[in-house]
Design an enzyme around this catalytic site. Sequence first.
Site, PDB file in Angstrom:
ATOM      1  N   ASN A 147       0.869  -1.175   0.000  1.00  0.00           N
ATOM      2  CA  ASN A 147       0.000   0.000   0.000  1.00  0.00           C
ATOM      3  C   ASN A 147       0.909   1.229   0.000  1.00  0.00           C
ATOM      4  OD1 ASN A 147      -1.805   2.040   0.439  1.00  0.00           O
ATOM      5  ND2 ASN A 147      -2.400   1.389   2.499  1.00  0.00           N
ATOM      6  N   LYS A 178       0.158   4.235  -0.306  1.00  0.00           N
ATOM      7  CA  LYS A 178      -0.486   5.443   0.241  1.00  0.00           C
ATOM      8  C   LYS A 178      -0.210   6.626  -0.699  1.00  0.00           C
ATOM      9  CE  LYS A 178      -0.200   3.273   4.709  1.00  0.00           C
ATOM     10  NZ  LYS A 178      -0.133   3.381   6.161  1.00  0.00           N
ATOM     11  N   HIS A 216      -9.467   1.161   4.950  1.00  0.00           N
ATOM     12  CA  HIS A 216      -8.189   1.369   5.636  1.00  0.00           C
ATOM     13  C   HIS A 216      -8.405   2.309   6.818  1.00  0.00           C
ATOM     14  CE1 HIS A 216      -4.080   2.580   6.463  1.00  0.00           C
ATOM     15  NE2 HIS A 216      -3.709   1.463   5.840  1.00  0.00           N
ATOM     16  N   GLU A 226      -6.824   4.763   7.795  1.00  0.00           N
ATOM     17  CA  GLU A 226      -6.657   6.188   7.461  1.00  0.00           C
ATOM     18  C   GLU A 226      -7.920   6.743   6.805  1.00  0.00           C
ATOM     19  OE1 GLU A 226      -2.976   5.598   5.368  1.00  0.00           O
ATOM     20  OE2 GLU A 226      -2.040   5.061   7.272  1.00  0.00           O
ATOM     21  N   GLU A 278      -5.053  -4.726  10.674  1.00  0.00           N
ATOM     22  CA  GLU A 278      -4.036  -3.703  10.878  1.00  0.00           C
ATOM     23  C   GLU A 278      -4.319  -2.964  12.183  1.00  0.00           C
ATOM     24  OE1 GLU A 278      -2.243  -2.543   6.764  1.00  0.00           O
ATOM     25  OE2 GLU A 278      -3.892  -1.203   7.228  1.00  0.00           O
ATOM     26  N   GLY A 337       2.759   2.622  10.799  1.00  0.00           N
ATOM     27  CA  GLY A 337       3.700   3.727  10.624  1.00  0.00           C
ATOM     28  C   GLY A 337       4.378   4.160  11.914  1.00  0.00           C
ATOM     29  N   SER A 356       3.766  -1.729  10.462  1.00  0.00           N
ATOM     30  CA  SER A 356       5.219  -1.798  10.676  1.00  0.00           C
ATOM     31  C   SER A 356       5.805  -3.173  10.360  1.00  0.00           C
ATOM     32  CB  SER A 356       5.581  -1.355  12.099  1.00  0.00           C
ATOM     33  OG  SER A 356       5.162  -0.014  12.309  1.00  0.00           O
ATOM     34  N   GLY A 360       5.134   1.511   4.560  1.00  0.00           N
ATOM     35  CA  GLY A 360       6.462   2.103   4.345  1.00  0.00           C
ATOM     36  C   GLY A 360       7.446   1.190   3.639  1.00  0.00           C
TER      37      GLY A 360
HETATM   38  P1  13P Z   1       3.210   0.636   7.658  1.00  0.00           P
HETATM   39  O1  13P Z   1       3.744  -0.668   7.080  1.00  0.00           O
HETATM   40  O2  13P Z   1       3.941   1.828   7.114  1.00  0.00           O
HETATM   41  O3  13P Z   1       3.133   0.592   9.142  1.00  0.00           O
HETATM   42  O4  13P Z   1       1.711   0.786   7.112  1.00  0.00           O
HETATM   43  C1  13P Z   1       0.833  -0.286   7.218  1.00  0.00           C
HETATM   44  C2  13P Z   1      -0.380   0.028   6.462  1.00  0.00           C
HETATM   45  O5  13P Z   1      -1.164   0.889   6.837  1.00  0.00           O
HETATM   46  C3  13P Z   1      -0.632  -0.725   5.218  1.00  0.00           C
HETATM   47  O6  13P Z   1      -1.905  -0.522   4.742  1.00  0.00           O
END
Ligand code: 13P
Length: 253
Positions: free
Chosen positions: A9, A11, A98, A100, A170, A176, A216, A238
Amino acid sequence: MRKNIVAGNWKMNKTFEQADELVSTLVEKLEETELKQNTLMILCPPYPYLEMSTDYSNDSYFMVGAQDVSEHEEGAFTGEVSAAMLESMDVEYCIVGHSERRQYFHESDQQVAAKVNQLLAHEIRPIVCCGEVLEEREANKQFDVVKRQICDGLFHLSAEQFASVVIAYEPVWAIGTGKTATPEQAQEMHAFIRSLIAEKYGKEVADETSILYGGSCKPGNAKELFANPDVDGGLIGGASLKADDFMAIATAF
Ligand code: 13P
């Protein structure tokens, strides 16, 4: 069929040139190192890079997914992208719900359900995210929260429809933050989610569902997370932005 999946992802990251470089580097690496059988790589770039990504994927190296979709079929919804549009661009997967989107865009479980319906009507497989925030875990409410998200977002589907769904757990406190769920915490929640599916649709459907971990996840912890019986891979943020890291995770099964 239940698959091991590593989905990236991206983002809201990367310019077109940077995105092009990442995808072409991944293709080079996938030519050198074949993924294990039954392992699937999915890239979820921002909308403007979907066509470039499907061009590179050539239907063989990886599948391409979007990061969100409109809950509406078509019409006057400025800025939105429909499932029909994604289908016409050969997009095969789409992330829905998600954290977010839930947090910053106030997306509800009912909207998640409507988006899932749109995707299934256009033969796109939803990757449906669930997970609790830190205060909910501290209050030991994580199972109630995830149960509500799964029931309200998905359990209106028939068993046949549900077979196209991928789930991503998640925990929001791990996204993150560099704070990963322990392999035990991930396994506990994944087993719980699988038990919910078994209760609703039967053991056979539950055993065929891929449940991914996100938050993460990186080369250093992917192996121990994926070693758990109910963890079928990861939704990677990330670490999916760097070809070497993403390949290391994709080969951690
Ligand atoms: P990170 O791997 O950056 O923690 O993000 C996870 C995520 O939200 C994937 O959708």
